[in-house]
Enzyme design. Structure first.
Site, PDB file in Angstrom:
ATOM      1  N   GLN A 101       0.854  -1.183   0.000  1.00  0.00           N
ATOM      2  CA  GLN A 101       0.000   0.000   0.000  1.00  0.00           C
ATOM      3  C   GLN A 101       0.897   1.241   0.000  1.00  0.00           C
ATOM      4  OE1 GLN A 101      -2.428   1.365   3.486  1.00  0.00           O
ATOM      5  NE2 GLN A 101      -4.166   1.168   2.079  1.00  0.00           N
ATOM      6  N   TYR A 170      -6.776   9.988   4.741  1.00  0.00           N
ATOM      7  CA  TYR A 170      -5.383  10.359   4.507  1.00  0.00           C
ATOM      8  C   TYR A 170      -5.380  11.278   3.261  1.00  0.00           C
ATOM      9  CZ  TYR A 170      -4.292   7.004   8.095  1.00  0.00           C
ATOM     10  OH  TYR A 170      -4.232   6.350   9.299  1.00  0.00           O
ATOM     11  N   ARG A 218      -7.753   1.866  -3.000  1.00  0.00           N
ATOM     12  CA  ARG A 218      -8.622   1.658  -1.832  1.00  0.00           C
ATOM     13  C   ARG A 218      -9.339   2.975  -1.544  1.00  0.00           C
ATOM     14  NH1 ARG A 218      -7.706  -0.571   4.401  1.00  0.00           N
ATOM     15  NH2 ARG A 218      -9.142  -2.249   3.961  1.00  0.00           N
ATOM     16  N   GLY A 324      -9.043  -8.734   8.156  1.00  0.00           N
ATOM     17  CA  GLY A 324      -7.969  -8.014   8.827  1.00  0.00           C
ATOM     18  C   GLY A 324      -7.713  -8.480  10.244  1.00  0.00           C
ATOM     19  N   ARG A 325      -8.486  -7.931  11.188  1.00  0.00           N
ATOM     20  CA  ARG A 325      -8.206  -8.229  12.595  1.00  0.00           C
ATOM     21  C   ARG A 325      -8.303  -9.711  12.917  1.00  0.00           C
ATOM     22  NH1 ARG A 325     -12.317  -3.889  14.578  1.00  0.00           N
ATOM     23  NH2 ARG A 325     -13.123  -4.576  12.572  1.00  0.00           N
ATOM     24  N   CYS A 346     -11.103 -12.813  17.239  1.00  0.00           N
ATOM     25  CA  CYS A 346     -10.944 -11.404  17.587  1.00  0.00           C
ATOM     26  C   CYS A 346     -12.149 -11.007  18.433  1.00  0.00           C
ATOM     27  CB  CYS A 346     -10.917 -10.575  16.295  1.00  0.00           C
ATOM     28  SG  CYS A 346     -11.022  -8.794  16.545  1.00  0.00           S
TER      29      CYS A 346
HETATM   30  C1  LIG Z   1      -4.533  -1.652  13.934  1.00  0.00           C
HETATM   31  C2  LIG Z   1      -5.076  -1.298  12.583  1.00  0.00           C
HETATM   32  C3  LIG Z   1      -4.272  -0.612  11.667  1.00  0.00           C
HETATM   33  C4  LIG Z   1      -4.766  -0.306  10.403  1.00  0.00           C
HETATM   34  N1  LIG Z   1      -3.934   0.307   9.492  1.00  0.00           N
HETATM   35  C5  LIG Z   1      -4.401   0.550   8.227  1.00  0.00           C
HETATM   36  C6  LIG Z   1      -3.543   1.108   7.245  1.00  0.00           C
HETATM   37  O1  LIG Z   1      -2.391   1.399   7.500  1.00  0.00           O
HETATM   38  N2  LIG Z   1      -4.051   1.305   6.002  1.00  0.00           N
HETATM   39  C7  LIG Z   1      -5.357   1.005   5.686  1.00  0.00           C
HETATM   40  O2  LIG Z   1      -5.780   1.205   4.546  1.00  0.00           O
HETATM   41  N3  LIG Z   1      -6.179   0.469   6.615  1.00  0.00           N
HETATM   42  C8  LIG Z   1      -5.736   0.220   7.849  1.00  0.00           C
HETATM   43  N4  LIG Z   1      -6.550  -0.386   8.757  1.00  0.00           N
HETATM   44  C9  LIG Z   1      -7.913  -0.802   8.348  1.00  0.00           C
HETATM   45  C10 LIG Z   1      -7.909  -2.263   7.885  1.00  0.00           C
HETATM   46  O3  LIG Z   1      -7.200  -2.432   6.688  1.00  0.00           O
HETATM   47  C11 LIG Z   1      -9.352  -2.766   7.675  1.00  0.00           C
HETATM   48  O4  LIG Z   1      -9.968  -1.981   6.684  1.00  0.00           O
HETATM   49  C12 LIG Z   1     -10.188  -2.693   8.953  1.00  0.00           C
HETATM   50  O5  LIG Z   1      -9.467  -3.225  10.044  1.00  0.00           O
HETATM   51  C13 LIG Z   1     -11.495  -3.464   8.786  1.00  0.00           C
HETATM   52  O6  LIG Z   1     -11.247  -4.826   8.503  1.00  0.00           O
HETATM   53  P1  LIG Z   1     -11.351  -5.970   9.647  1.00  0.00           P
HETATM   54  O7  LIG Z   1     -12.684  -5.772  10.302  1.00  0.00           O
HETATM   55  O8  LIG Z   1     -11.272  -7.253   8.894  1.00  0.00           O
HETATM   56  O9  LIG Z   1     -10.246  -5.751  10.598  1.00  0.00           O
HETATM   57  C14 LIG Z   1      -6.084  -0.677  10.041  1.00  0.00           C
HETATM   58  C15 LIG Z   1      -6.878  -1.358  10.968  1.00  0.00           C
HETATM   59  C16 LIG Z   1      -6.390  -1.679  12.211  1.00  0.00           C
HETATM   60  C17 LIG Z   1      -7.257  -2.451  13.156  1.00  0.00           C
END
Ligand SMILES: Cc1cc2nc3c(=O)[nH]c(=O)nc-3n(C[C@H](O)[C@H](O)[C@H](O)COP(=O)(O)O)c2cc1C
Length: 369
Positions: A101, A170, A218, A324-325, A346
């Site tokens: 990214q 951002y 994205r 993600g999480r 999670c």
């Molecule tokens: C700790 C953390 C850091 C994240 N950092 C980024 C990031 O750097 N860039 C980004 O596009 N999304 C970031 N996200 C968002 C995740 O990519 C994702 O969209 C979000 O966690 C929802 O997905 P999930 O429910 O499967 O975790 C972050 C999320 C978390 C929890």
């Protein structure tokens, strides 16, 4: 029951062993000079070995003013390429594919880290901690150039593609979102104008690196607030990115739309669905775009249950699902689901996101990150 999820596929011209994506999640594990650290390589190795198809590595920031935090990973200097190469190779050795990214923190930059006032599409405060300055057109050209150079480094390092981070408010997102962008020049106004910086970035990367190197975007398929991005906007933005040559879309959001809210109390606006949110609340945003844009689409947001993932694919709302999480907590999530085994769950406490404010990523459930 998870036939589609585990069927190999192609995304943006890249062969994947299944349709599971680990989305960009900042770790804060990079060195303070932006170099990839051993801890970072091991973190991603574990997730790649867990069976995921594609890892979109956390932001490689594009210049020194673009850092999200002191420990942001960097794609702003050639000296960072060898560390990036080790990371990309490690992920691929485990059978996954690797995108990087690319991000400029823009209005969410920390002036104490970057020694400059955060920049944005305009000076509108919105949810930002520090006052922002509006980028001049010359500065915009500089940003586009830095994205191109960062993409060039990513390709040299062996990444299979890059994702432009145009979500979560951002820098690129500040241009796309009418919640922030109040410009009256060519970079503000209707969807086409607000998308100009992203369109120019895609075109410039393609011009430098050729059509074969994948560039995906994205962005938000929906935003809360009267002036936020709505479905018709998100569709038009997707069509603009497609026409510019983007190879795929990754649909995040800032909140859930009215149809998703039926029967649910008002929810806090969020890019990261919390405990209170239903499962997979952003998938329908992706589904709307998918009907009108001919690009492969990744859906994301609290997809923790393989049945939700399979249903989203079966209903044609997306082509891949990002988890993600759930994979942060249990890196073996894909392998375990495929084998019908239980995963470590999670609990949605969001300690992970809060821990980043203090430095490195932490998880209340997985103490061994
Ligand atoms: C700790 C953390 C850091 C994240 N950092 C980024 C990031 O750097 N860039 C980004 O596009 N999304 C970031 N996200 C968002 C995740 O990519 C994702 O969209 C979000 O966690 C929802 O997905 P999930 O429910 O499967 O975790 C972050 C999320 C978390 C929890």
């Amino acid at each position: 029951m998870t036939n589609l999820l585990f069927t190999p596929t192609t995304f943006a011209g890249v062969q994947l062993r299944n349709k599971i994506v680990y989305p960009p999640i900042t770790t804060g594990f990079a060195e303070s000079d932006g170099q990839v650290s051993d801890r970072m390589v091991e973190y991603y190795r574990q997730r790649a070995s867990g069976g995921v198809g594609l890892i979109i590595v956390e932001p490689g920031v594009i210049n020194l003013q673009a850092k999200l935090s002191k420990f942001s990973a960097g794609a702003w200097a050639d000296a960072q390429i060898s560390g990036m190469a080790k990371l990309a190779q490690t992920i691929k050795n485990e059978g996954a594919r690797a995108f990087l990214q690319l991000c400029h923190a823009g209005p969410k930059a920390n002036p104490r880290v970057n020694s400059v006032q955060p920049s944005s599409a305009s000076e509108k405060p919105f949810i930002f901690k520090y006052p922002t300055i509006s980028l001049s057109q010359d500065e915009i050209l500089g940003v586009v150039h830095d994205f191109v150079m960062a993409a060039t480094r990513a390709r040299e390092a062996g990444f299979d593609g890059v994702e432009l981070h145009a979500a979560h408010f951002y820098l690129l997102s500040s241009f796309l979102s009418p919640l922030i962008n109040t410009r009256t020049d060519d970079y503000g106004g209707d969807n086409l104008r607000r998308a100009k910086i992203v369109r120019e970035t895609i075109l410039a990367i393609k011009k430098k690196l050729g059509q074969d190197f994948p560039v995906t975007v994205r962005y938000h398929g929906f935003e809360d607030g009267e002036y936020g991005i709505k479905y018709e906007d998100a569709i038009e933005l997707g069509q603009v990115f497609e026409a510019a040559g983007a190879d795929g879309l990754h649909i995040s959001a800032y909140g859930v739309s009215e149809p998703n809210l039926v029967g649910i109390a008002a929810l806090p606006s969020s890019c990261i669905p919390s405990k209170e949110h239903p499962n997979a609340p952003f998938v329908s945003h992706a589904g709307h775009i998918k009907q009108f844009v001919n690009l492969p689409i990744i859906a994301v947001g609290k997809i923790t249950n393989p049945l939700d993932a399979e249903r989203s694919l079966r209903e044609g709302k997306c082509d891949l699902v990002a988890v993600g999480r759930a994979i942060l907590v249990d890196p073996q999530w894909p392998n375990k689901i495929a084998a019908g085994r239980n995963v470590v769950r999670c609990i949605g406490c969001n300690d992970c996101i809060n821990s980043l404010a203090k430095g490195a990523l932490n998880c209340r459930v997985n103490r061994t990150l």
